[in-house]
Each structure stands twice: as C-alpha cells, then as structure tokens.
Enzyme design. Sequence first.
Site, PDB file in Angstrom:
ATOM      1  N   PHE A   1      -6.299  87.510  87.357  1.00 41.60           N
ATOM      2  CA  PHE A   1      -5.139  87.072  86.591  1.00 41.60           C
ATOM      3  C   PHE A   1      -4.038  88.136  86.556  1.00 41.60           C
ATOM      4  O   PHE A   1      -3.531  88.475  85.507  1.00 41.60           O
ATOM      5  CB  PHE A   1      -5.531  86.669  85.161  1.00 41.60           C
ATOM      6  CG  PHE A   1      -6.865  85.979  85.047  1.00 41.60           C
ATOM      7  CD1 PHE A   1      -7.188  84.935  85.900  1.00 41.60           C
ATOM      8  CD2 PHE A   1      -7.780  86.366  84.099  1.00 41.60           C
ATOM      9  CE1 PHE A   1      -8.425  84.287  85.799  1.00 41.60           C
ATOM     10  CE2 PHE A   1      -9.018  85.732  83.993  1.00 41.60           C
ATOM     11  CZ  PHE A   1      -9.337  84.689  84.843  1.00 41.60           C
ATOM     12  N   HIS A   2      -3.651  88.618  87.740  1.00 35.96           N
ATOM     13  CA  HIS A   2      -2.586  89.623  87.837  1.00 35.96           C
ATOM     14  C   HIS A   2      -1.443  89.132  88.729  1.00 35.96           C
ATOM     15  O   HIS A   2      -1.017  89.834  89.639  1.00 35.96           O
ATOM     16  CB  HIS A   2      -3.131  90.932  88.412  1.00 35.96           C
ATOM     17  CG  HIS A   2      -4.132  91.616  87.566  1.00 35.96           C
ATOM     18  ND1 HIS A   2      -4.953  92.623  88.052  1.00 35.96           N
ATOM     19  CD2 HIS A   2      -4.464  91.468  86.267  1.00 35.96           C
ATOM     20  CE1 HIS A   2      -5.747  93.048  87.082  1.00 35.96           C
ATOM     21  NE2 HIS A   2      -5.464  92.361  85.989  1.00 35.96           N
ATOM     22  N   PRO A   3      -0.888  87.937  88.504  1.00 31.37           N
ATOM     23  CA  PRO A   3       0.192  87.473  89.392  1.00 31.37           C
ATOM     24  C   PRO A   3       1.462  88.285  89.195  1.00 31.37           C
ATOM     25  O   PRO A   3       1.892  88.540  88.067  1.00 31.37           O
ATOM     26  CB  PRO A   3       0.391  86.014  88.944  1.00 31.37           C
ATOM     27  CG  PRO A   3      -0.045  85.994  87.511  1.00 31.37           C
ATOM     28  CD  PRO A   3      -1.187  86.961  87.438  1.00 31.37           C
TER      29      PRO A   3
ATOM     30  N   ASP B   1      -1.589  88.770  93.956  1.00 28.85           N
ATOM     31  CA  ASP B   1      -2.574  88.772  92.883  1.00 28.85           C
ATOM     32  C   ASP B   1      -3.803  89.542  93.355  1.00 28.85           C
ATOM     33  O   ASP B   1      -4.024  89.729  94.549  1.00 28.85           O
ATOM     34  CB  ASP B   1      -2.954  87.338  92.509  1.00 28.85           C
ATOM     35  CG  ASP B   1      -3.764  87.235  91.227  1.00 28.85           C
ATOM     36  OD1 ASP B   1      -3.831  88.234  90.469  1.00 28.85           O
ATOM     37  OD2 ASP B   1      -4.356  86.167  90.982  1.00 28.85           O
ATOM     38  N   HIS B   2      -4.601  89.977  92.371  1.00 28.12           N
ATOM     39  CA  HIS B   2      -5.854  90.659  92.664  1.00 28.12           C
ATOM     40  C   HIS B   2      -6.992  89.657  92.632  1.00 28.12           C
ATOM     41  O   HIS B   2      -7.232  89.009  91.611  1.00 28.12           O
ATOM     42  CB  HIS B   2      -6.102  91.766  91.631  1.00 28.12           C
ATOM     43  CG  HIS B   2      -5.208  92.954  91.800  1.00 28.12           C
ATOM     44  ND1 HIS B   2      -4.717  93.677  90.727  1.00 28.12           N
ATOM     45  CD2 HIS B   2      -4.708  93.551  92.908  1.00 28.12           C
ATOM     46  CE1 HIS B   2      -3.967  94.669  91.178  1.00 28.12           C
ATOM     47  NE2 HIS B   2      -3.951  94.607  92.499  1.00 28.12           N
TER      48      HIS B   2
END
Length: 605
Positions: free
Chosen positions: A535-537, A360-361
């Site tokens: 919110f980039h899983p 994630d980021h």
Amino acid sequence: MDYGRGDAVTENETQQPAGYQVPPKCFHRKCPFSPMIWRSTCQHMSEQTFDYIVVGAGTAGCLLANRLSRDKSKRVLLIEAGRKDDYHWIHIPVGYLYCIGNPRTDWLYQTEPAAGLNGRSLRYPRGKVLGGSSSINGMIYMRGQSRDYDQWAQLTGEDAWRWENCLPDFKAHEDHHRLDKAGKGMPVPTSEFAGLHGHGGEWRVDKQRLRWDVLDAFAAAAQEAGVPATDDFNRGSNEGVGYFEVNQKGGLRWNAAKAFLRPTCYGRPNFELWTGAQVARLLLERSAGGALQCSGAEVMTDAGLTQVLLEPGGELILSAGSIGSPQILQLSGIGPAGLLRQHGIEVKADLPGVGANLQDHLQIRSVYKIKGGKTLNQLASTLWGKGKIGMEYLWRRSGPMSMAPSQLGAFTRSSAAFEWPNIEYHVQPLSLDAFGEPLHSFPAITASVCNLNPTSRGTVNIKSPRFEDAPAIAPNYLSTQEDRQVAADSLRVTRRIVSQPAMARYCPEEFKPGVQYQTDEELARLAGDIASTIFHPVGTTTMGKDGDPMAVLTPRLQVRDGAGGVIAGLRVVDAGAMPLITSGNTNSPTLMMAEKAAKWIQARH
C-alpha cells in the site's frame, strides 16, 4: 476509552432557523449553532470563500492545514470525504485488521487484474477517514535513503529536494523517543543521532512495546548472512536489520489528525473542517489574459452539491493521495486528452502524466513453519489466549494488540549487482493464507520482502465522468524483467537468511512458496501467485523539469497547464508528486513534502 469526541449532534437536536439546511460536518468553534467542536454546523458564513482550501484530511492535508492556519489572517478549509476518526479500532494498533476492508475507514479499492500477478487483482486500501491512510497504515516510521532525494533533485532540477535540504523538514515535526531524555537536561544518545532527528514536534516516533524470541533469532540469522545490525533505519542509509520504530504514543496509534489537528487547529477561528464531503471537481476559469486558474471546487455534502471558492490569490491544494488526486484532476478536465474526451469531459489542460507513473511496493510473503517457539498463531488460537492478550493491552498498553503489522525490518541487496540496499523485509511472528484470513493453526513466521525500486509502472484512470465511481487502478506489478529478477533473487535471500545457524533451533520449514521451486522462472511466477501490495502508491501526479511531457507538477508542486505555464491557485501535495518511490515506507516522506510545501505556499503569499 475515549479515542475522540462524541457523535455529531443531528439537525433535529438543535433549534435551527427557518429554511436551514444541514451542510457538511464542520468543526468551527465560532458557529452559533455548534458550540462544541464535534457538531454539525449551519452555513455560518455569509459566503463560502477561503484563502486556502485543502482537499483531503490525510497525512499531507492535516499538516498543511496546521501550518497554513497559523496565519490568523488566512481562512483555511480542510475537506475530508470520510468520517471523523472516532472508531476505536483506528487507535488500537492491531486494529488495522478491522479498518482495512471496512467502508467506515477504507475506500475499498481493487486493482485491475495484472498479468504479472497471474491474472489476480488485489485489495487496495486507502484511508477514507480523518487522518487518511495514517489512520489505517502500518505505523512504521521510515524516511527512505538519501539517494532517493538526491535523485528527486536531479529529476526536477530543484536542489530543495536533496537529502540535506529535506532533513530539516523531517526534523521539523519529529518527536523522537530517544531524545526524550535530552528534553530533561540529560545527554542525548549521540551527537550524530541528535543531528539526524528532531524532538518536540507533533509527529511521535516511539519504540515498539514488545519483542519476540523468534524475531530476535531471525535478526541474528540476517547478521550471519551479512546484514549488519542497526538501531536507526533513518540516517540516510537504511541498510541493516532491527526492530522498526513506530508512529505510536503510549501504545496507541498516532495518526495525522491527532498530531496536527488536535488540539491546535480546532481552537483557531480561521480554521474550518468538513467531513463526509467529497470533491466532485475543481472550478477552473480563464483570466482576462487567457491563463487558466483554479477558483474553487464543487463538493458533495449531506445537503447536496455546493461550491467553495478561493479568495483572489488563494490556493487550492490537492492532498487526496495518489489515487484521489489524479481522479479529481481528470474529472476536472486536467489529464490525458484522449481519456478525458472518451468520457465526455472538456479538456482544460492536456497533461498525459496525470494518472501515469504509478509505482508501488509489492511484497512477496514467504511463510516458514517453526518448532519450539511461540508465535501469534498459537497465542491467538484460544479464547483464553485472546483474553490474556486483551488484558495485557488493557493494563499495560503492550503485547500483541500494540503490534504494528510488521515488527522486524531488514534492508539489504538482492544480489551483488546493486550498490545500495534494494530490498526491504517486513518480518512477522504469524502467518495466514491472505490478509483478512484466519491465522494458521501451526506456529509460523512470515518474512515478506519487497523490491524498493521497482521499474514497473502503472496507471490510475477514471472509468466514467461520475466522481462516485472508483477509478481503474493498474499498478502493472512484475511487468519488467528487472522486477521479475529481483523477485526471484529476493526469495533466495530469504532462504539464505532462514538457513543460518541462529534459526536452526526453530527447525524452519518453508511452507510458502515451497522448496520445490528453484529456477528464476518458477520463483518469479510464484511471486505473482503469493505477492501482495504494502500500500505505497506514488507518482501519479509527478513533479519534474520544464519540458518534461510527463511532468504534471513543477518542482514546487504547482500544477502545469499543458502550455508551458501553471494553473494559478492549484497545487498537488501528496505522494503522487514523487517522481520515484522512496526506498521504504512512504508515510513520513509525504509529511516531509507537506512541510516543505507549506513554507513555499506561505512565502508566496
């Protein structure tokens, strides 16, 4: 304002036959008890059997349902656990503030406490609504870098994932605003641009409808610090600074449901959509030869637990996202054997990679007070200001209510050690202590920076055999020395940009984290205190080469059986399949993956 169709007609509003039970919400035009699309339906089919079952009506699922239902001979079911996207705040861009943390649109996940975040846990939004996370996300159109896809090809051994082979799949559904004039017989911006972008597709890419003087100054300062200006982050190298392009149309959010379901799918008699329907587990069985195959799914609906089945040779496609898909696989007996046995689940396929490789980021939010300029902190501080903002949006579809969460972007290097841009900025003309908290009373900007290629890896694992229970989400942020070093260095890059002459007239003063923190150790620790997810899983059902023990999927997204073969009739098509996270926002790469997968599925059949 009409953002969708009216509420569903209830069971009591329609004359029903004796013994009728309300199934999930369905939008099938041919149902005799449901002449309008947005009504509850009866079990209008003699058997609930389909050629394709798509689980999750989010970014990937909506596109897949559209592409697969084009074949009129194939019956397609799209299943969504959330409700329809008729909540007005979904469609007003600034409405993400009211969708995240709202049970009407969000799964309301929380991460496990993380040592790298000094023991903190984070809110972890995932869209639980028609359109999925495309209904609550930041609307930023970003493909990533060409090297991302070349790495995928290397890791999977599949040349279809190389950048030049992914570009046509990006363009296939793109409708880029800069090519609008070309559709009217006028010249395109440049031939190079036209070669990189598409027009006339379903996925609208628009220009933002406002600018801010203080953000223009930040962009100028970034250029003074060595970051070149760019008007296109999506050409294969996203290095540069400029305003983000967004997935909006006419000042409204453009989500996957609008793009790929309305109006095309709703008019197809072979297409069916269930909302408020959550998949409990997959139905798996052994063929006469002992091979494992998927035959359908158990789905919890308003009427209780029901089964949907696949036609012989059909496929079930999991597009429930990087959290939902591994959870469903594990509940179905596909995953790490030890974890499954711990929860009393029969092991159907021992795949240790299911739920592993989570990436994630993590963004580090630096806040700077300013003087002599306007920010949203001031504009939204009074009833008069809020009213003015509302009127501007009502009459012109512009102003702060048309804002994406971040307006200005920049991609650069955290240090000279990197040959490519490894950090991304999301710059905003506002500040607050944490998401969901009130804006600060003083004028300020936020310069959030994230490590595009983190080396930390996390997990998504079920906590119980109950599908109703949220899984344990442990991203393990800042768990490697490399990530902590990038965090410290990126904060120094932010300071260097803000200190440039272009920002001087605003007298920027570092409010967070604070100039007193200077060493690598101090800055890495402070990053743990102030950082949050974008919110980039991705990566929890990664694709990979044959023989890779952690590869859950084949390079063409079929689920492996743990014994050298694949589970017939089962794929995963969502961001969980990414072996490495893309260098930027992950929504549009997920669409590209679904576009490619749809062609593979149709070619097989």
